[in-house]
Structure formats: structure tokens, C-alpha cells
Design an enzyme around this catalytic site. Structure first.
Site, short mmCIF file in Angstrom:
data_model
loop_
_atom_site.label_atom_id
_atom_site.label_comp_id
_atom_site.label_asym_id
_atom_site.label_seq_id
_atom_site.Cartn_x
_atom_site.Cartn_y
_atom_site.Cartn_z
N ASN A 86 0.83 -1.20 0.00
CA ASN A 86 0.00 0.00 0.00
C ASN A 86 0.86 1.25 0.00
O ASN A 86 0.95 1.97 -0.99
CB ASN A 86 -0.95 0.00 1.20
N ASP A 87 1.52 1.51 1.12
CA ASP A 87 2.30 2.74 1.26
C ASP A 87 3.36 2.88 0.17
O ASP A 87 3.62 3.98 -0.32
CB ASP A 87 2.98 2.79 2.63
N VAL A 88 3.99 1.75 -0.23
CA VAL A 88 5.10 1.82 -1.19
C VAL A 88 4.62 2.02 -2.61
O VAL A 88 5.43 2.17 -3.53
CB VAL A 88 5.97 0.54 -1.10
N THR A 89 3.28 2.04 -2.83
CA THR A 89 2.73 2.31 -4.16
C THR A 89 1.84 3.55 -4.15
O THR A 89 1.12 3.79 -5.13
CB THR A 89 1.90 1.11 -4.65
N ALA A 133 0.99 3.17 7.36
CA ALA A 133 1.16 4.58 7.73
C ALA A 133 -0.18 5.27 7.94
O ALA A 133 -0.22 6.44 8.31
CB ALA A 133 1.96 5.32 6.66
#
Length: 470
Positions: free
Chosen positions: A397-400, A439
Site C-alpha cells: 500500500n504505502d510503497v505504491t 502509515a
């Protein structure tokens, strides 16, 4: 230190040298998944040589030591056998806390009985000045590592929220505590129990305060940073104990952890100095969306996903923590093999902080025997998403999240992300639409026209896709 080296038998110095070389070879081996197992073996052999040599040299009571090693080793063996890969980040943080606690306990023992540690002045009346400084630094770094690692463990284990906890005036408090610790170590020559206690208490406090402002998206860097701290604590205690092996090992762990932290900071567009100071998680508010919004999205099935990928020319798979939770790596490898049989080009894109621990995704893919030449780091593959037919995101999620590039109020702002939204089609595997990332930030990719949400357990979804591909 010169006197110690002069009176140390040559074979002992040689044994410690061999152990040090093996530790260096271990670090070199761990730099690649292909040689990581060999690197681990080198490390274990080196540690065995160092421990055996130390026990022989100091003539300690073997029954007591063997009993302690059996208890500690037994506990470690059971934990290692039972621990799930998803719990590895908090396990590492927990082990770092034990290293820090060990440094504190060794320093306390040396302070209470300096004669047994050979750190008295020649007159036998006082602890040598150099040993006081080494002891003070060792107990300070160890206490910071201990309390900081406890907070990291609680955050990673879900006992504390992943959102940054901002205390008023935290930078002033941290700088004041750090200055106080350095002053206390400097005047430790007075050798009063109160000063020693103050160093321990202040260090425990700053370790706690350094980590609580750091948000969940930055926890992989925290784990790496605490690894470095634990190494320097061990090195400082090595000087106190006059043990060359501890000095070498601690310095290797400390320096390699610092280098890894620096590399990760560059990959995440973070300030290395801010990381060391515990100030990066920082001033950005979490107003970027604490929960998923009720917006329209396109939902697909395993059959839809199989059809799209089977008719694609290229598929880039982006694994994340959700893949680890469901243990979907083996099914994912099978999916990749089935697609390649259909003539589809398959690659894996790894973000440096995916999975809450450095290298988490690489380890999981290696465990599933995914070919190493199909796995690419962010900087090597990010430019390919625009020409890619399908980006298959599984549990990331956060890394995309493209908000990292545009929303200055987001806690992940400034962190480089994988540009999956540029692919012709995005297949996004997620358990439900109800949760945001670690996050706490909703991802606008979910609602884009080219995105198809595959809402299910990651492993079950991939297995269903494989059935349709077969």
C-alpha cells in the site's frame, strides 16, 4: 589496551582474527540472497570460535556457562522454529533490545566489581579513566538501544499505533538529554553511583523519546538504525571487557547497520542525520487520510485477473506486507511460472522498505525459489511501469501510494514509491477496502479507472487465479 595485547597468548589473538575474518565473510555473504545461507554459516562458525576462545581464556565455570548457553540457546531455537516470517521485524527489534540490555548489565557488573574485570588503576584504588569513559558510553548506547528497541517492538507488533506520537518540544528535550548524557559521561571520573544511575536513566529516556515520534512507514529504517546502535554498544563493552572479538564484532555490526540505514535513507529521501536524531517521522501531519474513503472503485474476480494477465505481454508483480501475512509467496511464484508458460514477461519490483524490515520481500521470494534475475529494486524497474501491461500489487500500500509525491501533509511525503499507477492495468490484491496502509494513509490508486480491486486473502486470491490460468 597495550598491556592486554602484550599478555594475551598468540593463539588467542589468532583465533579472534579468524573469527573477525569469518564475520566479514558473513556480511559479504548476506549482501546477496544467493550467498546468504553461506554467509550465515560463516557467521555461526566465527561466533562459535569467538565464544569458545573467550571461555577458555577466562577460565569461567563451565557448568554455569553451559547451563546459561543451553537455556538461552534453547529459547532462541524454539523462537526461531516457531516464528512466522510476518513477525520477523518485531523479533529482530526484540533481539536488539536484548543486546542493549546485555551491554547495560555488563557495564553495571563492571562498575560494581571493577577488579574482576581488570579495569582498576595500577594502585587498585579506582577505575581507570579510559575504562570509565568506555563504560559510560557503553551503558548509554546500550540503554538507548534497549528502550528504543522496546518501542519499535511494540509498534511493529501492533501494541502501539503506527502513527507518530509527537511530544511538545521533543527536539529540545532530546537535545538536552543527549547533552546531559555526554556531560555525565565526561564527569564520570568522579565515580559516584548517582552519576552512573543518571547516565542509565537519561539514556533509557532518550531511547524511548527517539522512537515514539517515528511513524509506521519509517519503521524499516528504525530497525536498521537500532541494529547499528546495538553493534556500537557491544563494541564499547568490548573495550571494557578487553575482548578483541567483541570490539571487532560490534564495530562490524555498528558500521554495517549505519551504512544500511544511510542507503535506506537515500532510497526513502530521508535525512540520515534526522534518522540518527530520531526526528524523521516527523513534522508532517497525518492529515493525508487516516482511513479509506467511501469512493467508487472497480472490483474484479480471480477469473477477470487471470484473463487480463494471460493476454498481457508484460506483468510486474509488486509484493508487500500483505503477501507476507498470508504466506502467498509460493502461490505467487507458481502464478509467475504459469504466466511465463503463456509467453508473458514476468518481473518482480521490490521497494526497499516493503515489509517493515530491510530485505523482507527479498527473503520471502527467495524462500519461494523465485529466480533472482527476475527481482528488481525500485530504481531499476520504476521506469518500466509506463510500458507495462499489468502491475499486479499484492498486499502493498504505502510503497505504491502516489500521495508520497504530491501531498505535503502526508506522513509518507518525500518517500520514493513504485509508479504502479502508470501501468495500463493495475490489479490490486487487498483483503478489504476498510483499512489504509501501515502509515494510515488511503491510496488513490484504488479508485483509478485503470485499477481493478481484488478483495480477498492474498494467498486464496492467487491460488484462485492459478486455477484459472491452469
Amino acid at each position: 589496551m597495550t598491556e592486554v595485547i602484550a599478555t594475551t597468548p598468540a593463539w588467542v589473538m589468532l583465533a579472534y582474527l579468524v573469527a573477525g575474518v569469518l564475520f566479514i565473510l558473513a556480511l559479504r555473504g548476506l549482501s546477496s540472497p544467493e550467498t546468504s545461507q553461506q554467509g550465515n554459516r560463516f557467521g555461526m562458525i566465527g561466533m562459535g570460535i569467538a565464544v569458545a576462545t573467550t571461555l577458555i581464556v577466562h577460565g569461567v565455570g563451565l557448568p554455569l556457562i553451559i547451563g546459561a548457553v543451553a537455556i538461552g540457546g534453547g529459547i532462541g531455537f524454539v523462537i526461531a522454529r516457531r516464528i512466522a516470517m510476518t513477525a520477523m521485524p518485531q523479533l529482530v527489534a526484540g533481539f536488539h533490545s536484548l543486546v542493549g540490555l546485555a551491554a547495560v548489565l555488563v557495564a553495571i557488573a563492571a562498575y560494581m566489581n571493577p577488579g574482576a574485570f581488570g579495569i582498576l588503576n595500577p594502585d587498585g584504588q579506582d577505575i581507570a579513566t579510559a575504562s570509565k569513559i568506555e563504560m559510560g558510553l557503553g551503558v548509554a548506547i546500550g540503554a538507548i538501544t534497549f528502550s528504543g528497541s522496546i518501542i519499535a517492538f511494540l509498534k511493529l507488533n501492533g501494541n502501539m499505533g503506527g502513527a507518530p506520537i509527537m511530544l511538545p518540544g521533543r527536539h529540545i528535550i532530546n537535545l538536552s538529554l543527549l547533552a546531559a548524557i555526554l556531560i555525565l559521561v565526561g564527569v564520570f571520573g568522579l565515580q559516584t553511583p548517582l552519576l552512573f544511575t543518571m547516565i542509565v536513566v537519561a539514556s533509557l529516556a532518550i531511547g524511548f523519546l527517539l522512537i515514539i515520534p517515528i511513524g509506521g512507514a519509517d519503521m524499516p529504517v528504525v530497525v536498521s538504525m537500532l541494529n547499528s546502535y546495538s553493534g556500537w554498544a557491544a563494541a564499547a563493552m568490548g573495550f571494557t571487557l578487553q575482548n578483541t572479538a567483541m570490539i571487532i564484532t560490534g564495530a562490524l555490526v555498528g558500521s554495517s547497520g549505519a551504512i544500511l540505514s544511510y542507503i535506506m535513507c537515500r532510497a526513502m529521501n530521508r535525512s540520515f542525520i534526522s534518522v540518527i536524531a530520531g526526528g524523521f517521522g516527523g513534522d508532517a501531519a497525518v492529515a493525508g487520510g487516516a482511513a479509506a474513503e467511501a469512493r467508487p472503485y472497480k472490483r474484479g474476480s480471480a477469473e477477470d485477473a487471470a484473463f487480463v494477465m494471460k493476454n498481457a505481454e508484460s506483468v510486474i508483480i509488486v509484493p508487500g506486507y500483505g503477501m507476507a501475512v498470508s504466506q502467498a509467496q509460493h502461490a505467487l511464484r507458481e502464478m509467475g511460472d504459469l504466466l511465463k508458460k503463456e509467453g508473458v514477461s514476468v518481473k518482480y519490483a521490490i521497494h526497499p522498505v516493503a515489509g517493515r524490515m530491510p530485505g523482507h520481500m527479498n527473503v520471502l521470494l527467495a524462500e519461494a525459489n523465485v529466480p533472482y534475475d527476475e527481482v528488481f529494486e525500485l530504481e531499476d524497474i520504476n521506469g518500466e511501469f509506463a510500458q507495462c501491461d499489468v502491475a499486479f500489487v499484492i498486499g502493498a500500500n504505502d510503497v505504491t501510494n502516489p500521495l508520497a509525491k504530491t501531498d505535503k501533509t502526508s506522513p509518507i511525503y518525500g518517500m520514493p514509491v513504485l509508479d504502479v499507477e502508470k501501468a495500463k492495468t493495475v490489479l490490486f490484491v487487498k483483503r478489504s477496502m476498510g483499512g489504509a496502509g501501515y502509515a494510515g494513509v488511503d491510496n488513490p490508486v484504488f479508485y483509478m479507472d485503470n485499477t481493478m480491486m481484488l478483495l480477498a486473502d492474498a494467498k486464496k486470491m492467487v491460488e484462485a487465479i492459478n486455477k484459472d490460468l491452469g
